[in-house]
Design an enzyme around this catalytic site. Structure first.
Site, short mmCIF file in Angstrom:
data_model
loop_
_atom_site.label_atom_id
_atom_site.label_comp_id
_atom_site.label_asym_id
_atom_site.label_seq_id
_atom_site.Cartn_x
_atom_site.Cartn_y
_atom_site.Cartn_z
N SER A 18 0.85 -1.20 0.00
CA SER A 18 0.00 0.00 0.00
C SER A 18 0.88 1.25 0.00
CB SER A 18 -0.92 0.02 1.23
OG SER A 18 -0.16 0.11 2.43
N SER A 141 11.85 10.37 6.32
CA SER A 141 10.73 11.30 6.51
C SER A 141 11.30 12.69 6.76
CB SER A 141 9.88 10.86 7.71
OG SER A 141 8.91 11.83 8.04
N TYR A 154 9.30 7.72 16.37
CA TYR A 154 9.39 7.76 14.91
C TYR A 154 10.58 8.61 14.47
CZ TYR A 154 7.66 8.27 10.07
OH TYR A 154 7.52 8.26 8.71
N LYS A 158 13.79 7.41 12.34
CA LYS A 158 14.03 7.97 11.00
C LYS A 158 15.30 8.83 10.95
CE LYS A 158 10.47 6.23 8.81
NZ LYS A 158 10.66 5.25 7.71
N THR A 189 -1.54 8.48 2.48
CA THR A 189 -1.44 7.04 2.71
C THR A 189 -2.14 6.72 4.03
OG1 THR A 189 0.60 7.16 4.01
CG2 THR A 189 0.84 7.07 1.60
#
Length: 274
Positions: A18, A141, A154, A158, A189
């Site tokens: 996805s 990101s 996160y 990242k 997304t």
């Protein structure tokens, strides 16, 4: 002039069922690449493979299962003979304040977003070095360049992924293997819907910024164009997010300087002193 056709690129994409991963698969398929698609959901990967309409190998495995990953690398090499592009895209995000967040959330996100792509890269790397070519693509990101609230785990993962990629790039600069870091901002997304709450449960709702973000197919086309142009750090964002990413961009001159150290014998000198 030779009648032999140029072999199709073999592109391995994780998190391919996805979002950006799926969109990248479709974009490379439109260019005639052979695809290896990985993720956790066999049925959704099979669907992507069917939609791609080209020669495809589906290799499902859980990102943290190192034994399954090692077996997948062996199967990929058996099927393709070489990996031209590896896209480390699989990942999970977070929406919680640090003060409320379980340590298990940090463990899970760092395992999935940082350690798993490192492990897969380390397994594929010797094959790329042996063939003297390849591209390693790390989907980080803007939150891997700028500390963003509600995403401490996160951001930690990242940021770490970019650090690994940047250091790896310097080593690979004399071995024919290119390293690309992609830093998307808000792309439309399920990243926010799948993000973890403070207790590790799925959030199950999206953000307005994500819902109104760059369509995944547009992001994928931009990523491929930048890779083909040889960009080492690729910011995929709009508006304030793009400005933040560009403000934190690593200057090309610094990337060149680090690669120059390797070309001048830095590694050999360090190894001789150890």
């Amino acid at each position: 002039m030779s009648d032999e056709a140029t072999p199709a690129l073999t592109v391995w994409i994780t998190g391919a069922s996805s979002g950006i991963g799926r969109a990248l698969a479709m974009e490379w398929a439109s260019q005639g690449a052979r695809l290896i698609l990985s993720g956790r959901d066999q049925a959704r990967l099979d669907e992507v493979a069917g939609q791609a309409g080209i020669e495809t190998l589906v290799l499902p495995f859980e990102a943290r299962d190192e034994a399954a990953m090692t077996a997948a690398v062996a199967r990929a090499m058996e099927w393709a003979g070489r990996i031209d592009v590896l896209v480390n895209n699989a990942g999970i995000s977070q929406r919680s304040q640090a003060v409320h967040t379980s340590m298990q959330v940090y463990n899970d996100i760092i395992a999935i977003d940082l350690l798993a792509p490192i492990a897969l890269t380390q397994a594929v790397l010797p094959h790329m070095v042996a063939q003297g070519s390849g591209r390693l693509v790390f989907i980080s990101s803007v939150a891997g360049k700028v500390g963003v609230p509600m995403r401490t785990a996160y951001c930690a993962a990242k940021f770490g992924l970019i650090g690994y990629a940047d250091a790896l790039r310097t080593e690979m600069s004399v071995k024919g293997v290119d390293v690309h870091v992609v830093a998307p901002g808000s792309v439309a997304t399920n990243v926010s819907r799948n993000a973890l709450n403070a207790d590790g449960t799925p959030r199950n709702k999206s953000d307005r910024a994500i819902d109104n973000g760059i369509p995944a197919h547009e992001a994928a086309a931009e990523i491929l164009g930048a890779i083909e142009a040889g960009q080492r750090e690729i910011i995929i964002a709009r508006g304030p997010e793009k400005a933040m990413g560009e403000m934190a961009r690593t200057p090309d001159a610094l990337l060149d300087q680090m690669a120059g150290m390797v070309a001048a014998g830095y590694i050999e000198k360090m190894e001789s002193e150890s």
